[in-house]
Design a protein around this motif. Sequence first.
Motif, PDB file in Angstrom:
ATOM      1  N   ARG A 296       0.411   4.242   3.097  1.00 36.33           N
ATOM      2  CA  ARG A 296       0.047   2.128   2.684  1.00 36.33           C
ATOM      3  C   ARG A 296       1.321   1.990   1.391  1.00 36.33           C
ATOM      4  NH1 ARG A 296      -4.571   4.363   4.534  1.00 36.33           N
ATOM      5  NH2 ARG A 296      -5.380   4.079   6.564  1.00 36.33           N
ATOM      6  N   ARG A 297       1.162   3.376   1.033  1.00 28.19           N
ATOM      7  CA  ARG A 297       2.516   3.087  -0.236  1.00 28.19           C
ATOM      8  C   ARG A 297       3.307   2.615  -0.387  1.00 28.19           C
ATOM      9  NH1 ARG A 297       0.335   7.291  -3.590  1.00 28.19           N
ATOM     10  NH2 ARG A 297       2.312   8.899  -2.837  1.00 28.19           N
ATOM     11  N   ARG A 298       4.265   2.422   1.142  1.00 29.99           N
ATOM     12  CA  ARG A 298       5.489   2.555   0.789  1.00 29.99           C
ATOM     13  C   ARG A 298       5.521   1.483   1.661  1.00 29.99           C
ATOM     14  NH1 ARG A 298       5.978   5.619   5.892  1.00 29.99           N
ATOM     15  NH2 ARG A 298       5.727   7.432   4.588  1.00 29.99           N
ATOM     16  N   TYR A 299       4.477   0.516   2.007  1.00 29.15           N
ATOM     17  CA  TYR A 299       4.474  -0.754   2.385  1.00 29.15           C
ATOM     18  C   TYR A 299       3.842  -1.547   0.932  1.00 29.15           C
ATOM     19  CZ  TYR A 299       6.189   0.665   6.896  1.00 29.15           C
ATOM     20  OH  TYR A 299       6.570   0.481   8.471  1.00 29.15           O
ATOM     21  N   ALA A 300       3.396  -1.152   0.377  1.00 31.84           N
ATOM     22  CA  ALA A 300       2.877  -1.755  -0.631  1.00 31.84           C
ATOM     23  C   ALA A 300       4.043  -2.349  -1.984  1.00 31.84           C
ATOM     24  CB  ALA A 300       1.972  -0.924  -1.800  1.00 31.84           C
ATOM     25  N   GLU A 301       3.577  -3.690  -1.998  1.00 36.81           N
ATOM     26  CA  GLU A 301       3.928  -4.755  -3.285  1.00 36.81           C
ATOM     27  C   GLU A 301       5.801  -4.422  -3.507  1.00 36.81           C
ATOM     28  OE1 GLU A 301       3.549  -3.199  -7.049  1.00 36.81           O
ATOM     29  OE2 GLU A 301       1.409  -2.862  -6.735  1.00 36.81           O
TER      30      GLU A 301
END
Length: 139
Positions: A113-118
Amino acid sequence: APPALCRELARNWRTIADALLTSLVRRQQERAESLQGVLDRRAEEDARAVAAVLADLERQIRAELHGAAADLQLQLPLFAADERAQAERDLDALRLRLQEIPAEAEAEAALARRRYAEPTPRLFPAAVEVCVPEHLAAR
């Protein structure tokens, strides 16, 4: 375009450039917003895929532990001391790995999820083409 029209465009470039840049930035924002849904779906798909792989690993380890425990009950007395110790170490390693899976699944899902965040939208205008109507080009 005739030279006079090119000179006129060059003189007015600042006005044109500001309006063009404003338009490009607006389009960039619209595109970024439309892609955010795609990125959110990909993040969830990646998180689900990792969870599925680790759930499958967990099932396999549980099956291996269940089968190995039954086999060892019957065969352990036939093993030499060092073979029994190695078999127990192997089972302990599987048990430890089984305990690690839930935390690993959570960490991997968060990482996906962090890879695609912001995401950071970028603007890369490569060229500007000025279309001149035929009736102006003939001047």
